[in-house]
Design an enzyme around this catalytic site. Structure first.
Site: not given
Ligand code: MEV
Length: 424
Positions: A82, A259, A275, A373
């Site tokens: 990413e 995430k 892992d 991004h």
């Molecule tokens: C993207 O890979 C991760 C985010 O969505 C985390 C977040 O929203 O805090 C940018």
């Protein structure tokens, strides 16, 4: 009709397997040639690591810079597909560095092995017997590892659990300090060794004998100060705390927040070939241990008007055992990281998770993440559209300038560039 039922696929040589796959899937010759290239991981070794091996999979590895953790400088290898992650992580570490960097720590490496005893006729009597013979059970479990025994670690205690919906069932928790190992193998062995004895004394039938991937007693904590004047002032500080509040109470936000943490955690785990599926399962289950799923991190305003970020996350990575030593680039990644021991390794990973999380939440609380991004994404699109060398920047810059970042437009721009250059 083509069939995926292939007799003794595992017995074929690697070129034979590739040939079968190629015919099945209509691969082109150039694609077959790529499959034969396994990079730094020799075919012969890789073939022993998993079954039905045909090739290796590359993933970009970058270095996050600026990390100061417990007063020690680190370069962090991160393997991830990413865009933005490595840059964002480095940037957050740079900000934290201005206030002394990250403070991070890890608990001991206590994990749980589960033994499910079913068809128990007399539950109170069985529980009593297990309690009475606890020391024998522990001694038996400890036969699984002389190393742990020597270090006064290994199986330490037993907990007896019953769960209302599971009739006539006792679940044994074997509490094991796995020291510097990740622990899965040794715990699974302990569960298997003790199972017949448990059947004998309880009169029940053992079904599962396996570690739990939830490790609430193997947890790491990281925290850092992010100074207001380095992150856009008090307006941004207030917005970050509001975002953090939402992640605490709203499962839909909490999972995305977490995430973001795992973007950092997994990237280090993959680079060092640990892992990461275990880490994912562990972290998300831990996030719901209070009965509702919540954020693993928090960002609050401190008395100076700065952000104090905190992350508590279960991480179970070992520095002995595992497959790392078979993967040459994972060995290099571990060397770059320069950690001495499991606790340090886990603490560093927690600091990376916090940095990654802070970077995302800061961007979201201010300008949003799409700007940065999509800038990086435009480079990926340029490459996917077929650009190479200088074309990549030209296509990417035009995409960003136009603000319409799509594959179709990347192809058009590339065509225009090549036309203007009179073909390539
Ligand atoms: C993207 O890979 C991760 C985010 O969505 C985390 C977040 O929203 O805090 C940018």
């Amino acid at each position: 009709m083509r069939s995926s039922e292939i007799k003794e696929f595992y017995k074929k040589s690697i070129p034979e397997r590739i040939d079968i796959v190629s015919k099945f899937s209509g691969l082109e010759e150039s694609q077959v040639r790529l499959l034969a290239n396994t990079g730094s991981l020799e075919q012969g070794i890789a073939d022993k690591l998993i079954e039905n091996f045909i090739t290796t999979m590359e993933i970009p590895m970058g270095i996050a810079t600026n990390f100061l953790i417990n007063g020690k400088d680190y370069l962090i290898p991160m393997a991830i597909e990413e865009p933005s992650v490595v840059a964002a992580c480095s940037n957050a570490a740079k900000i934290a560095r201005r206030s002394g960097g990250f403070r991070a720590s890890s608990t001991e490496s206590r994990m749980i092995g589960q033994i499910q005893i079913t068809n128990v006729k007399n539950m109170p009597d069985a529980a009593k017997k297990i309690e009475e013979r606890k020391n024998e059970i522990l001694a038996m479990a400890n036969l699984a590892s002389r190393t742990l025994r020597g270090m006064k670690k290994g199986a330490l205690d037993i907990e007896i659990r019953t769960l209302a919906p599971l009739e006539n069932t006792i679940i044994i928790h074997l509490i094991v300090d796995v020291g510097s190992a990740m622990g899965a193998n040794v715990i699974n062995s302990m569960c298997e060794i003790t199972a017949p004895f448990l059947e004998e004394i309880t009169g029940g039938e053992v079904v599962l004998r396996i570690l739990s991937n939830l490790t609430p007693e193997r947890v790491s904590h990281a925290e850092a100060i992010f100074k207001a004047d380095l992150i856009g002032g008090s307006r941004v500080v207030k917005r970050i705390t509001k975002a953090s509040e939402m992640a605490k109470h709203d499962i839909f936000r909490a999972v995305t927040n977490n995430k973001g943490i795992m973007n950092g955690v997994d990237a280090v785990l993959i680079a060092t070939m640990n892992d990461w599926r275990q880490a994912e399962a562990n972290a998300h289950a831990y996030a719901s241990m209070n009965g509702f799923y919540t954020s693993l991190s928090s960002f609050e305003e401190n008395d100076n008007g700065d952000i104090i970020g905190k992350l508590t996350i279960p991480i179970a990575v070992g520095t002995v055992g595992g497959t790392t030593s078979n993967i040459p680039k994972a060995v290099i990644a571990r060397k770059i990281l320069g950690i001495n021991g499991t606790e340090e390794f886990q603490s560093v990973i927690a600091a990376v998770g916090l940095a990654q999380n802070f970077a995302a939440v800061r961007a979201l609380s201010d300008e949003g993440i799409q700007k940065g991004h999509m800038g990086l994404h435009s480079r990926n699109l340029a490459i996917a559209a077929g650009a190479s060398g200088k074309e990549i920047d030209l296509v990417s810059e035009t995409l960003k300038k136009e603000g319409k970042i799509s594959m179709a437009r990347a192809r058009e721009i590339l065509e225009e560039i090549r036309k203007n250059n009179g073909g390539r």
